[in-house]
Motif scaffolding. Structure first.
Motif, short mmCIF file in Angstrom:
data_model
loop_
_atom_site.label_atom_id
_atom_site.label_comp_id
_atom_site.label_asym_id
_atom_site.label_seq_id
_atom_site.Cartn_x
_atom_site.Cartn_y
_atom_site.Cartn_z
N LYS A 176 -54.16 -33.44 58.50
CA LYS A 176 -55.54 -33.41 58.99
C LYS A 176 -56.14 -34.82 58.99
CE LYS A 176 -56.58 -28.64 57.68
NZ LYS A 176 -57.38 -27.76 56.78
N ILE A 177 -55.85 -35.58 57.94
CA ILE A 177 -56.33 -36.96 57.87
C ILE A 177 -55.73 -37.78 59.01
CG2 ILE A 177 -56.27 -39.09 56.51
CD1 ILE A 177 -56.30 -37.29 54.00
N LEU A 178 -54.43 -37.61 59.22
CA LEU A 178 -53.75 -38.33 60.30
C LEU A 178 -54.32 -37.96 61.67
CD1 LEU A 178 -50.10 -38.09 58.96
CD2 LEU A 178 -51.35 -40.23 59.37
N GLY A 179 -54.62 -36.68 61.85
CA GLY A 179 -55.20 -36.24 63.11
C GLY A 179 -56.53 -36.90 63.39
N LYS A 180 -57.36 -37.06 62.36
CA LYS A 180 -58.65 -37.72 62.53
C LYS A 180 -58.49 -39.20 62.87
CE LYS A 180 -61.18 -34.57 59.47
NZ LYS A 180 -61.91 -34.44 58.17
N LEU A 181 -57.35 -39.75 62.51
CA LEU A 181 -57.07 -41.15 62.82
C LEU A 181 -56.28 -41.29 64.13
CD1 LEU A 181 -56.09 -42.41 59.24
CD2 LEU A 181 -58.18 -42.93 60.50
N ASN A 182 -56.20 -40.19 64.89
CA ASN A 182 -55.52 -40.18 66.19
C ASN A 182 -54.01 -40.36 66.09
OD1 ASN A 182 -57.91 -39.78 67.74
ND2 ASN A 182 -58.39 -41.95 67.52
N PHE A 183 -53.43 -39.73 65.07
CA PHE A 183 -51.98 -39.68 64.93
C PHE A 183 -51.50 -38.24 65.09
CE2 PHE A 183 -52.79 -43.50 62.29
CZ PHE A 183 -51.90 -44.39 62.90
N THR A 184 -50.31 -38.10 65.60
CA THR A 184 -49.62 -36.82 65.58
C THR A 184 -48.53 -36.90 64.53
OG1 THR A 184 -48.36 -35.21 66.89
CG2 THR A 184 -48.01 -37.53 67.41
N SER A 185 -48.22 -35.79 63.88
CA SER A 185 -47.24 -35.82 62.80
C SER A 185 -46.44 -34.52 62.77
CB SER A 185 -47.94 -36.03 61.45
OG SER A 185 -48.88 -34.99 61.19
N GLU A 186 -45.20 -34.64 62.30
CA GLU A 186 -44.34 -33.47 62.15
C GLU A 186 -43.35 -33.72 61.02
OE1 GLU A 186 -41.37 -32.84 65.21
OE2 GLU A 186 -41.65 -34.88 65.97
N ILE A 187 -42.92 -32.64 60.38
CA ILE A 187 -41.90 -32.73 59.35
C ILE A 187 -40.54 -32.63 60.04
CG2 ILE A 187 -40.91 -31.66 57.29
CD1 ILE A 187 -43.66 -32.99 56.89
N ILE A 188 -39.69 -33.62 59.83
CA ILE A 188 -38.38 -33.62 60.49
C ILE A 188 -37.23 -33.30 59.54
CG2 ILE A 188 -39.13 -35.20 62.30
CD1 ILE A 188 -37.61 -37.43 60.78
N LEU A 189 -37.50 -33.36 58.23
CA LEU A 189 -36.45 -33.04 57.26
C LEU A 189 -37.11 -32.75 55.91
CD1 LEU A 189 -33.32 -32.89 57.06
CD2 LEU A 189 -33.36 -35.26 56.23
N GLU A 190 -36.55 -31.80 55.20
CA GLU A 190 -37.05 -31.50 53.86
C GLU A 190 -35.88 -31.14 52.96
OE1 GLU A 190 -38.99 -27.45 53.32
OE2 GLU A 190 -39.15 -27.68 55.50
N ARG A 191 -36.10 -31.30 51.66
CA ARG A 191 -35.01 -31.02 50.72
C ARG A 191 -35.60 -30.66 49.36
NH1 ARG A 191 -30.86 -35.53 51.06
NH2 ARG A 191 -30.48 -34.39 53.01
N LYS A 192 -35.06 -29.62 48.76
CA LYS A 192 -35.43 -29.25 47.40
C LYS A 192 -34.39 -29.81 46.44
CE LYS A 192 -37.89 -24.97 48.52
NZ LYS A 192 -37.94 -23.49 48.33
N ILE A 193 -34.86 -30.56 45.47
CA ILE A 193 -34.00 -31.05 44.40
C ILE A 193 -34.59 -30.56 43.08
CG2 ILE A 193 -33.27 -33.07 45.73
CD1 ILE A 193 -35.26 -34.73 44.11
N VAL A 194 -33.98 -30.86 41.99
CA VAL A 194 -34.47 -30.39 40.69
C VAL A 194 -35.88 -30.93 40.45
CG1 VAL A 194 -34.11 -30.38 38.21
CG2 VAL A 194 -32.15 -30.27 39.75
N GLY A 195 -36.85 -30.01 40.41
CA GLY A 195 -38.22 -30.38 40.09
C GLY A 195 -39.05 -30.92 41.24
N GLU A 196 -38.46 -31.06 42.43
CA GLU A 196 -39.20 -31.65 43.55
C GLU A 196 -38.82 -30.99 44.88
OE1 GLU A 196 -40.01 -36.25 42.08
OE2 GLU A 196 -38.44 -35.87 43.54
N HIS A 197 -39.81 -30.86 45.74
CA HIS A 197 -39.61 -30.41 47.12
C HIS A 197 -40.11 -31.55 48.00
CE1 HIS A 197 -40.12 -26.96 50.30
NE2 HIS A 197 -39.37 -27.95 50.73
N LEU A 198 -39.19 -32.25 48.65
CA LEU A 198 -39.50 -33.48 49.38
C LEU A 198 -39.47 -33.27 50.89
CD1 LEU A 198 -37.26 -35.89 47.25
CD2 LEU A 198 -39.75 -35.59 47.08
N PHE A 199 -40.27 -34.05 51.59
CA PHE A 199 -40.38 -33.96 53.04
C PHE A 199 -40.36 -35.35 53.66
CE2 PHE A 199 -42.54 -30.41 51.13
CZ PHE A 199 -42.26 -29.31 51.94
N ILE A 200 -39.84 -35.45 54.87
CA ILE A 200 -39.97 -36.66 55.67
C ILE A 200 -40.87 -36.34 56.85
CG2 ILE A 200 -38.85 -38.44 57.06
CD1 ILE A 200 -38.14 -38.62 54.11
#
Length: 219
Positions: A176-200
């Motif tokens: 939402k913050i990026l949208g207000k700054l005129n950016f488009t965004s998408e998640i292209i990869l994600e991974r769950k590891i021990v204790g963390e759920h990470l996204f690119i």
């Protein structure tokens, strides 16, 4: 095209973040994006918070038409990045600065940031230089939000930014913050590891300033 992990040696840089699962997730995402990046033909590339230098050096080994820059608040990380680039026979200009504060009137076609995203006590970031590589404050977004605020003045009109995030950083709020700054965004990869759920997250401008020549100016 395979994106191989660059050779690195941190024996002389004990205060530098060792490449870990988050680093390798970013490398995997960039490998998926190689065709896109080749078509984009970026001229100027920047990694913010380069740490060991493994990410930007790995990319420089396969995407050779770019002029590469790396920036880190940790002077030891700057030395480590330069060493990694030399070990892999790549040319990367390295600047010691907080985020992009050491750059003025710069537009990059490719920006990479694996930020300090871990949810921590507010003062954890200031406890030591190595802490600045991972301590992100109460929501893990202290540095992420600061980076996003600067991004409109860093990313070129047709450029792309790859940002690593943690689930607790609140992906929807960031978009939402990026949208207000005129950016488009998408998640292209994600991974769950021990204790963390990470996204690119892949970020591009919807509209913005006209692309101009790159001018590097140290403050």
């Amino acid at each position: 095209m395979e994106l191989k992990t660059a050779k690195y040696d941190l024996k002389s840089y004990s205060n530098v973040y060792e490449p870990r699962e988050d680093s390798f997730l970013m490398l995997d995402a960039l490998e998926l994006e190689i065709t896109f990046l080749n078509n984009l033909k970026p001229v100027f590339a920047l990694e913010v918070g380069s740490g060991s230098g493994v990410i930007i050096t790995s990319l420089a080994c396969v995407l050779e038409q770019c002029v590469y820059f790396a920036i880190d608040i940790n002077d030891q990380a700057c030395l480590a990045t330069k060493n990694t680039s030399q070990l892999n026979q790549c040319n990367i200009e390295v600047l010691n600065s907080n985020l992009t504060d050491g750059l003025k009137d710069c537009l990059f076609d490719l920006v990479i940031f694996n930020p300090p995203y871990v949810v921590t006590d507010p003062g954890e970031y200031e406890k030591g230089m190595i802490n600045k590589a991972w301590a992100g404050g109460v929501s893990g977004r202290n540095i992420i939000d600061e980076f996003i605020d600067k991004l409109p003045n860093v990313l070129s009109e047709s450029g792309v930014c790859y940002l690593l995030l943690l689930k607790e950083n609140d992906i929807n709020a960031i978009q939402k913050i990026l949208g207000k700054l005129n950016f488009t965004s998408e998640i292209i990869l994600e991974r769950k590891i021990v204790g963390e759920h990470l996204f690119i997250m892949k970020i591009r401008k919807i509209r913005g300033m006209n692309k101009c020549d790159l001018v590097i100016e140290l403050k």
